[in-house]
Design an enzyme around this catalytic site. Structure first.
Site, mmCIF file in Angstrom:
data_model
loop_
_atom_site.group_PDB
_atom_site.id
_atom_site.type_symbol
_atom_site.label_atom_id
_atom_site.label_comp_id
_atom_site.label_asym_id
_atom_site.label_seq_id
_atom_site.Cartn_x
_atom_site.Cartn_y
_atom_site.Cartn_z
ATOM 1 N N ARG A 177 0.809 -1.216 0.000
ATOM 2 C CA ARG A 177 0.000 0.000 0.000
ATOM 3 C C ARG A 177 0.841 1.264 0.000
ATOM 4 O O ARG A 177 0.424 2.308 0.501
ATOM 5 C CB ARG A 177 -0.961 0.017 1.210
ATOM 6 N N SER A 226 -10.678 -1.424 3.247
ATOM 7 C CA SER A 226 -9.970 -1.689 4.504
ATOM 8 C C SER A 226 -9.522 -0.376 5.133
ATOM 9 O O SER A 226 -8.912 0.467 4.476
ATOM 10 C CB SER A 226 -8.759 -2.584 4.257
ATOM 11 N N GLU A 296 -5.078 2.816 6.533
ATOM 12 C CA GLU A 296 -4.910 2.667 5.100
ATOM 13 C C GLU A 296 -5.738 3.737 4.374
ATOM 14 O O GLU A 296 -5.364 4.206 3.313
ATOM 15 C CB GLU A 296 -5.354 1.277 4.657
#
Length: 304
Positions: A177, A226, A296
């Site tokens: 990420r 998420s 995130e």
């Protein structure tokens, strides 16, 4: 800073949609967020270049946003300009060597679908991931074990004040990420290395991945995907669920009973509701596991 001057300079002067006070709840999958001082959808490279130049001259802060699928926007909105990429950045082209170049504004789902139609393998793991190609490249989207960066040949971006820059994939650090692509640049397109495959096998893989997502994620509910990154090899969702937090609610924001790492807008949620749920979840996991979960989701308009 003069948002009004920027608005007047851009309105009707470039191939772009220029709007004042656009509510970010209309532009994010969370359906949360107050107004942006200025919103510009640039349809061409020239319009994008002019937009950035005007914003710099008027000292108006700006951020680039795709489909808003990984954004939590503040209830007070954003005191700057939201830039999105339009028509010219939504194209894709396939080469005979099984490479495909896709514009940053192209929905990732369309890229996956078109590759499947052409019996090209390599993007099946992206099935069901929301957002655009640009967003996927910028955050190295994917699953816990397969990432977009692994199939990228190169990335073309706009560096304000310099122009177009091409980054070979080998020159970029791709991580979970995160990438080393400069945050000051705007991703415009990416070229992917795919391979010839069996259409039926690709279709079955895509269908199976979509089926698993539909069963394990709150599909169709307003959310950002998420909320926290998985810490190393551990699952944030498993730890959150073990803390008994499924169903935990503040206002209209609630921890999903389908996937504990999703916080959904159950109707009328405010950004501060989501933040309070995030804070509670973070503290509970820290107290139980001594692990400091990292967001995130990207926060927009919350200040420093």
């Amino acid at each position: 800073m003069s948002v009004f001057n920027a608005y007047m300079s851009l309105s009707g002067a470039v191939d772009a949609d220029v709007i004042r006070g656009e509510r970010l709840s209309h532009r994010t999958t969370y359906r949360i967020g107050g107004p942006a001082a200025l919103f510009v959808c640039a349809n061409t490279y020239e319009a994008l270049l002019k937009t950035v130049e005007v914003l710099r001259a008027e000292r108006v802060p700006w951020v680039v946003m795709g489909k808003g699928s990984n954004i939590l926007a503040a209830d007070t909105g954003y005191d700057g300009c939201i830039i999105t990429l339009g028509r010219e950045f939504s194209r894709m082209s396939f080469a005979e060597d099984d490479r495909v170049t896709a514009g940053a504004a192209l929905p990732l789902s369309k890229l996956v679908s078109e590759a499947m139609k052409r019996s090209l393998t390599g993007l099946e793991f992206c099935a069901g991931i929301p957002g655009t190609v640009g967003g996927a490249v910028s955050m190295d989207a994917g699953t816990r074990h397969e990432w977009v960066g692994s199939v990228i040949e190169d990335v073309v971006s706009l560096q304000p004040g310099k122009g177009l820059v091409r980054h070979a994939a080998s020159e970029v650090e791709w991580g979970y990420r995160v990438t080393s692509l400069p945050t000051t640049e705007i991703v415009l397109e990416a070229t992917f290395r795919l391979a010839a495959g069996n259409h039926d096998a690709i279709a079955r893989d895509v269908e199976e991945r979509l089926r698993r997502r539909s069963q394990s994620q709150p599909m169709g509910r307003p959310c950002c995907g998420s909320v926290f990154r998985n810490p190393g090899s551990r699952s944030a969702a498993v730890m959150i669920e073990a803390c008994g937090l499924k169903g935990y609610r503040v206002g209209g924001a609630v921890v999903s009973d389908v996937h504990a790492n999703f916080i959904v807008n159950d109707g009328g949620a405010h950004a501060h509701d989501v933040v309070e749920v995030m804070r509670h979840v973070h503290d509970a996991v820290r107290d139980k596991y001594e692990i400091d979960l990292q967001p995130e989701v990207k926060l927009l308009g919350f200040g420093a």
